[in-house]
Write a protein that holds these residues in place. Structure first.
Motif, PDB file in Angstrom:
ATOM      1  N   GLN A   1       6.954  -1.400  -2.856  1.00 58.39           N
ATOM      2  CA  GLN A   1       6.041  -2.493  -2.557  1.00 58.39           C
ATOM      3  C   GLN A   1       6.108  -2.769  -1.064  1.00 58.39           C
ATOM      4  O   GLN A   1       7.197  -2.910  -0.491  1.00 58.39           O
ATOM      5  N   VAL A   2       4.934  -2.869  -0.436  1.00 53.55           N
ATOM      6  CA  VAL A   2       4.853  -3.165   0.984  1.00 53.55           C
ATOM      7  C   VAL A   2       5.065  -4.662   1.175  1.00 53.55           C
ATOM      8  O   VAL A   2       4.356  -5.476   0.580  1.00 53.55           O
ATOM      9  N   GLU A   3       6.054  -5.043   1.981  1.00 53.59           N
ATOM     10  CA  GLU A   3       6.301  -6.446   2.297  1.00 53.59           C
ATOM     11  C   GLU A   3       5.480  -6.874   3.510  1.00 53.59           C
ATOM     12  O   GLU A   3       4.926  -7.951   3.547  1.00 53.59           O
ATOM     13  N   PHE A   4       5.453  -6.022   4.528  1.00 54.45           N
ATOM     14  CA  PHE A   4       4.615  -6.261   5.711  1.00 54.45           C
ATOM     15  C   PHE A   4       4.344  -4.910   6.353  1.00 54.45           C
ATOM     16  O   PHE A   4       5.055  -3.943   6.119  1.00 54.45           O
ATOM     17  N   GLY A   5       3.266  -4.843   7.118  1.00 52.81           N
ATOM     18  CA  GLY A   5       2.876  -3.589   7.742  1.00 52.81           C
ATOM     19  C   GLY A   5       1.863  -2.847   6.894  1.00 52.81           C
ATOM     20  O   GLY A   5       1.146  -3.445   6.083  1.00 52.81           O
ATOM     21  N   ALA A   6       1.813  -1.528   7.068  1.00 53.41           N
ATOM     22  CA  ALA A   6       0.836  -0.700   6.356  1.00 53.41           C
ATOM     23  C   ALA A   6       1.409   0.696   6.128  1.00 53.41           C
ATOM     24  O   ALA A   6       2.152   1.219   6.960  1.00 53.41           O
ATOM     25  N   VAL A   7       1.027   1.296   5.002  1.00 52.55           N
ATOM     26  CA  VAL A   7       1.506   2.622   4.609  1.00 52.55           C
ATOM     27  C   VAL A   7       0.308   3.536   4.376  1.00 52.55           C
ATOM     28  O   VAL A   7      -0.689   3.124   3.784  1.00 52.55           O
ATOM     29  N   ARG A   8       0.439   4.774   4.847  1.00 48.25           N
ATOM     30  CA  ARG A   8      -0.594   5.797   4.639  1.00 48.25           C
ATOM     31  C   ARG A   8      -0.030   6.819   3.653  1.00 48.25           C
ATOM     32  O   ARG A   8       1.097   7.294   3.815  1.00 48.25           O
TER      33      ARG A   8
ATOM     34  N   PHE B   1       3.972   5.719  -7.528  1.00 49.77           N
ATOM     35  CA  PHE B   1       4.011   6.127  -8.941  1.00 49.77           C
ATOM     36  C   PHE B   1       3.747   7.622  -9.026  1.00 49.77           C
ATOM     37  O   PHE B   1       2.862   8.131  -8.368  1.00 49.77           O
ATOM     38  N   GLU B   2       4.496   8.313  -9.839  1.00 54.05           N
ATOM     39  CA  GLU B   2       4.281   9.750 -10.039  1.00 54.05           C
ATOM     40  C   GLU B   2       4.298  10.053 -11.529  1.00 54.05           C
ATOM     41  O   GLU B   2       5.007   9.406 -12.295  1.00 54.05           O
ATOM     42  N   ALA B   3       3.522  11.045 -11.913  1.00 50.74           N
ATOM     43  CA  ALA B   3       3.441  11.436 -13.318  1.00 50.74           C
ATOM     44  C   ALA B   3       4.624  12.317 -13.727  1.00 50.74           C
ATOM     45  O   ALA B   3       4.890  12.483 -14.902  1.00 50.74           O
ATOM     46  N   ASP B   4       5.306  12.884 -12.747  1.00 54.10           N
ATOM     47  CA  ASP B   4       6.471  13.709 -13.069  1.00 54.10           C
ATOM     48  C   ASP B   4       7.626  13.352 -12.143  1.00 54.10           C
ATOM     49  O   ASP B   4       7.691  12.242 -11.645  1.00 54.10           O
ATOM     50  N   THR B   5       8.511  14.289 -11.884  1.00 50.74           N
ATOM     51  CA  THR B   5       9.757  13.974 -11.179  1.00 50.74           C
ATOM     52  C   THR B   5       9.722  14.195  -9.675  1.00 50.74           C
ATOM     53  O   THR B   5      10.739  14.029  -9.013  1.00 50.74           O
ATOM     54  N   LYS B   6       8.576  14.602  -9.110  1.00 51.71           N
ATOM     55  CA  LYS B   6       8.510  14.799  -7.661  1.00 51.71           C
ATOM     56  C   LYS B   6       7.264  14.147  -7.077  1.00 51.71           C
ATOM     57  O   LYS B   6       6.266  13.935  -7.770  1.00 51.71           O
ATOM     58  N   HIS B   7       7.341  13.846  -5.785  1.00 51.17           N
ATOM     59  CA  HIS B   7       6.205  13.252  -5.079  1.00 51.17           C
ATOM     60  C   HIS B   7       5.197  14.341  -4.724  1.00 51.17           C
ATOM     61  O   HIS B   7       5.579  15.419  -4.268  1.00 51.17           O
ATOM     62  N   HIS B   8       3.927  14.042  -4.937  1.00 53.78           N
ATOM     63  CA  HIS B   8       2.854  14.991  -4.632  1.00 53.78           C
ATOM     64  C   HIS B   8       2.180  14.663  -3.305  1.00 53.78           C
ATOM     65  O   HIS B   8       1.279  15.383  -2.878  1.00 53.78           O
ATOM     66  N   PHE B   9       2.602  13.577  -2.664  1.00 53.85           N
ATOM     67  CA  PHE B   9       2.046  13.145  -1.393  1.00 53.85           C
ATOM     68  C   PHE B   9       3.174  12.702  -0.470  1.00 53.85           C
ATOM     69  O   PHE B   9       4.295  12.474  -0.913  1.00 53.85           O
ATOM     70  N   PHE B  10       2.857  12.557   0.802  1.00 54.97           N
ATOM     71  CA  PHE B  10       3.748  11.934   1.772  1.00 54.97           C
ATOM     72  C   PHE B  10       3.395  10.457   1.849  1.00 54.97           C
ATOM     73  O   PHE B  10       2.234  10.081   1.659  1.00 54.97           O
ATOM     74  N   ALA B  11       4.369   9.621   2.165  1.00 51.02           N
ATOM     75  CA  ALA B  11       4.136   8.210   2.463  1.00 51.02           C
ATOM     76  C   ALA B  11       4.707   7.967   3.852  1.00 51.02           C
ATOM     77  O   ALA B  11       5.854   8.332   4.126  1.00 51.02           O
ATOM     78  N   GLU B  12       3.885   7.364   4.733  1.00 54.67           N
ATOM     79  CA  GLU B  12       4.266   7.172   6.120  1.00 54.67           C
ATOM     80  C   GLU B  12       3.913   5.764   6.579  1.00 54.67           C
ATOM     81  O   GLU B  12       2.839   5.259   6.263  1.00 54.67           O
ATOM     82  N   ALA B  13       4.804   5.153   7.340  1.00 52.89           N
ATOM     83  CA  ALA B  13       4.533   3.837   7.922  1.00 52.89           C
ATOM     84  C   ALA B  13       3.524   4.013   9.052  1.00 52.89           C
ATOM     85  O   ALA B  13       3.707   4.862   9.922  1.00 52.89           O
ATOM     86  N   ILE B  14       2.448   3.223   9.025  1.00 49.31           N
ATOM     87  CA  ILE B  14       1.439   3.292  10.085  1.00 49.31           C
ATOM     88  C   ILE B  14       1.909   2.509  11.300  1.00 49.31           C
ATOM     89  O   ILE B  14       1.732   2.929  12.435  1.00 49.31           O
ATOM     90  N   ASN B  15       2.495   1.362  11.063  1.00 48.04           N
ATOM     91  CA  ASN B  15       3.064   0.525  12.113  1.00 48.04           C
ATOM     92  C   ASN B  15       4.428   0.044  11.611  1.00 48.04           C
ATOM     93  O   ASN B  15       4.899   0.531  10.592  1.00 48.04           O
ATOM     94  N   ALA B  16       5.075  -0.866  12.315  1.00 46.16           N
ATOM     95  CA  ALA B  16       6.359  -1.391  11.833  1.00 46.16           C
ATOM     96  C   ALA B  16       6.142  -1.965  10.436  1.00 46.16           C
ATOM     97  O   ALA B  16       5.316  -2.852  10.248  1.00 46.16           O
ATOM     98  N   THR B  17       6.873  -1.439   9.469  1.00 46.21           N
ATOM     99  CA  THR B  17       6.609  -1.744   8.062  1.00 46.21           C
ATOM    100  C   THR B  17       7.901  -2.038   7.313  1.00 46.21           C
ATOM    101  O   THR B  17       8.913  -1.385   7.530  1.00 46.21           O
TER     102      THR B  17
END
Length: 130
Positions: free
Chosen positions: A53-60, A84-100
């Motif tokens: 869950q994002v508390e502050f900032g932004a995620v891409r 959320f993933e349907a299986d046991t591995k991530h299918h995407f990257f998650a990156e902080a856009i700014n201080a997050t």
């Protein structure tokens, strides 16, 4: 001579987070993890096992294509959940856009959290469809 001052960030309490179902109220407060701009929260292919869950900032949220281009699938702002993933591995990257600031929610192995996670997953699906 330089004077430095410390500032404090007041984060909302766990019970004031509207995007989490009331059923999560009994879960212990999760710490906020801080990510500077451009830093990776998780990588494509890494083991999954939490949602965030994002508390502050932004995620891409994005994936890398074979030709090196980046395909962005979503942006998440304060109060929104992702990972959320349907299986046991991530299918995407998650990156902080700014201080997050992000809270990771992990649950004990074998715990049936489906009744708690379903409303969050459906909210994410609706957001993607819109």
């Amino acid at each position: 001579m330089h004077a430095y001052s410390a500032s404090r960030i007041s984060l909302p309490s766990h019970s004031a987070q509207p995007s989490l179902p009331a059923a999560f109220g009994s879960e212990p407060q999760q710490p906020v993890n801080f990510f500077p701009a451009g830093s990776e929260i998780y990588a494509q292919g890494e083991k999954a096992g939490a949602f965030y869950q994002v508390e502050f900032g932004a995620v891409r949220i994005y994936r890398l294509l074979a030709d090196g281009r980046r395909q962005i699938s979503a942006f998440h702002l304060a109060g929104e959940t992702f990972g959320f993933e349907a299986d046991t591995k991530h299918h995407f990257f998650a990156e902080a856009i700014n201080a997050t600031g992000v809270r990771a929610f992990r649950f004990s192995a074998g715990a049936d959290m489906s009744h708690k996670l379903l409303p969050l997953a459906l909210k994410g699906l609706t957001r993607a469809q819109e």
